[in-house]
Design a protein around this motif. Structure first.
Motif, short mmCIF file in Angstrom:
data_model
loop_
_atom_site.label_atom_id
_atom_site.label_comp_id
_atom_site.label_asym_id
_atom_site.label_seq_id
_atom_site.Cartn_x
_atom_site.Cartn_y
_atom_site.Cartn_z
N HIS A 432 0.84 -1.19 0.00
CA HIS A 432 0.00 0.00 0.00
C HIS A 432 0.88 1.25 0.00
CE1 HIS A 432 -3.74 -2.22 1.05
NE2 HIS A 432 -2.92 -2.97 1.78
N ASP A 497 -3.48 5.80 -9.15
CA ASP A 497 -3.91 4.40 -9.12
C ASP A 497 -2.70 3.55 -8.77
OD1 ASP A 497 -6.69 4.50 -9.96
OD2 ASP A 497 -5.93 5.20 -11.88
N GLU A 501 -5.84 0.49 -5.78
CA GLU A 501 -6.36 1.51 -4.88
C GLU A 501 -6.16 2.90 -5.50
OE1 GLU A 501 -5.75 -0.35 -0.47
OE2 GLU A 501 -3.96 0.46 -1.44
N TYR A 503 -5.94 7.12 -4.85
CA TYR A 503 -5.61 8.16 -3.89
C TYR A 503 -5.93 9.51 -4.55
CZ TYR A 503 -2.99 4.26 -1.89
OH TYR A 503 -2.64 3.03 -1.38
N THR A 532 -14.40 6.63 -1.83
CA THR A 532 -13.35 6.46 -0.84
C THR A 532 -13.58 7.45 0.29
OG1 THR A 532 -10.94 6.45 -0.48
CG2 THR A 532 -11.81 8.08 -2.02
#
Length: 565
Positions: A432, A497, A501, A503, A532
């Motif tokens: 992550h 990306d 995930e 952000y 999100t």
């Protein structure tokens, strides 16, 4: 033999997955039916040749189609009128006779007339067109002349004289036989050919092709077009893919640029799908996660990678994760389209300056087709007219340009990039991104290196240096892009990306606490759009009494990590 996605030469429906272009063919055929002479000018690899071949088949019941390609002509073929006329006549006869027209005595005589004189030095443009008119008069169906790669004759006076003859024939078409319709295709329009030939002359805009009708047919692929193509793929393989999602992603990233759409599909089909993949222990066949076994994002899998069968590998490729892997691949590869893009930046420094300014500062430029740099960039498909302003034409081009400009800075060895590389290991935890940690270290390093710089530097360079700091962290694994809807001088949203995930990072210039509160609310809405509950806000503050640092703000059940430099 199964069909494939094609990105080279002509697409053939029987062997390639293709967008249905019947509507486009109907629009173009209306121009032909109206007896129009026109040009199809589109960027490289925009489907011109495929469209022309499909158009020939579409029209062949009502017309004789003579299709030629000026790329098959050598430079010597344009050296004199006689040599060009001979080369043109030979190519014309080859194509016309493939059509197998009804060979009346008059038509046979007209063909013999041009054949017997094909090598004569007296066969210059005027007698050539007289003989072509005889063929038009004797033909049992109207003749449509199609010339692909017409701009291969750029910088050539003979070609301009040829256009002048076409123009004269068009003007007199009701008094004497002529081609019913003429279609020229290429990247450059005819006015640009004139500019290249005589850039300093006053008459450079007086093109002999001024009789051409406007060609306003949209040749880009809509989301529905793309969905129709991948539905055919789904019908063949029964993967259960989310067609609406994949078509939406392809449309969002390419804005319908035909080569980019086909290339991404090709990569998912032929590259991403054949890589060895692992399936999480909890996954079932309807929830396959496409991660290559050696990929750094392979964090949730068993220690032993399981090689899945071809069906599941293909199924995994046609997901959002597989699509993003295809994006990563296309952004790192060399192809003729990207080489052309970068080549034009070197050839036209003003173009490069304008694009870099748009990308990194958010400054807007009015779209004016009379401005030569803007006209050229639009002609090559690099920019588009977005509500009267210049915008990069699609997200793939935009990211490629960001990477290009940031790589220039990396080669120069910028201090901020070096600092990011030194800290890279602490930014990724169990696969992550630790975006909060990235912002914390960026604030420290940016302040140390550039803290004493002036307001103008912060406004014009600050966002560029954050991207330069971020790029080494996600390079080769993740992608990023700038959300075009929010890019301006005051705020810019970066979407990152990484391993499935996303952000959301809003970068903005500080304009007071009230403006900051509005920015928080805007970001909250954006987080809802992306499903999100965490976002990031990076502010560049000109106030010398500012308080730099990073803090978490909790609003409506969401977390916004705010950083100030």
């Amino acid at each position: 033999m199964p069909r494939t996605f094609n990105t080279t030469a002509v697409c053939v429906p029987e062997i390639h997955y293709m967008v249905n272009i019947d509507q486009r063919l109907q629009e173009i055929s209306r121009l032909v039916d109206g007896g129009k002479y026109f040009a199809i000018n589109r960027a490289r690899q925009y489907g011109k040749t495929t469209t022309l071949m499909a158009l020939s088949r579409y029209l062949q019941k009502r017309y004789h189609i003579v299709s030629m390609d000026f790329q098959t002509f050598g430079s010597a073929d344009f050296s004199t009128e006689a040599i060009f006329s001979s080369a043109f006549a030979g190519s014309f006869l080859d194509s016309f006779q493939i059509e197998r027209p009804a060979m009346t005595e008059a038509l046979h005589s007209a063909i013999e007339n041009i054949t017997q004189n094909i090598d004569s030095p007296k066969l210059t443009l005027r007698p050539l067109f007289q003989k072509l008119a005889m063929i038009c008069a004797a033909s049992d169906k109207p003749l449509v002349l199609i010339i692909d790669e017409a701009d291969s004759a750029a910088n050539n006076q003979v070609f301009l004289d040829f256009l002048a003859q076409l123009r004269a024939q068009y003007i007199r078409r009701f008094q004497q036989p002529a081609f019913w319709s003429v279609i020229l295709a290429g990247v450059y329009d005819i006015r640009n050919l004139k500019q290249k030939l005589c850039p300093e002359e006053e008459h450079k805009y007086n093109s002999p092709w001024n009789i051409a009708a406007d060609f306003n047919v949209d040749m880009s692929f809509s989301k529905d077009d793309i969905a129709g193509m991948i539905q055919e793929y789904e019908n063949d393989y029964q993967l259960g893919m989310n067609i609406d999602e994949i078509a939406g992603l392809l449309s969002d990233y390419t804005s319908g640029y035909p080569f980019l759409v086909s290339r991404l599909c090709q990569l998912m089909d032929e590259d991403v799908s054949i890589r060895q993949v692992s399936i999480p222990a909890a996954a079932n066949n309807s929830q396959v996660k496409s991660i290559t076994s050696e990929h750094p994002c392979n964090r949730e899998h068993n220690t032993e990678n399981t090689c899945v069968d071809e069906y599941n590998a293909r199924k995994a490729a046609w997901t959002k994760t597989g699509f993003l892997e295809a994006v990563r691949i296309i952004l790192s590869e060399k192809n003729t389209l990207f080489e052309s893009l970068i080549g034009k930046l070197h050839a036209a420094p003003r173009l490069g300056t304008m694009l870099k300014t748009i990308l990194f500062t958010g400054k807007t430029f009015s779209y004016s087709a009379d401005e030569s740099i803007i006209d050229m960039a639009a002609m090559f498909g690099f920019i588009k007219n977005l509500n009267g302003t210049v915008a990069i034409s699609n997200r793939i081009f935009e990211i490629r340009l960001y990477n290009y400009y940031l790589s220039e800075d990396e080669i120069r060895g910028t201090d901020i990039g070096k600092a990011s590389l030194r800290e890279k290991n602490q930014f990724i935890v169990d696969g992550h991104l630790n975006m909060r940690r990235i912002l914390e270290k960026f604030v420290v390093h940016f302040t140390e290196i550039y803290g004493s710089r002036d307001e103008k530097f912060l406004e014009e360079e600050g966002r560029q240096y954050f991207l330069l700091y971020l790029k080494p962290v996600i390079n080769g694994i993740g992608n990023y892009y700038i959300e075009a809807r929010t890019r301006d001088l005051r705020r810019t949203d970066i979407i990152v990306d990484y391993c499935g995930e996303q952000y959301i990072i809003e970068m903005k210039i500080w304009h007071g606490e009230e403006y900051n509160k509005r920015g928080e609310q805007q970001l909250l809405g954006y987080l809802d759009d992306y499903h999100t509950d965490r976002g990031y806000l990076l502010s560049f503050n000109f106030n010398r009494n500012k308080k730099i640092g990073v803090q978490d703000v909790f609003i409506d059940g969401k977390v916004i990590t705010e950083a100030v430099v």
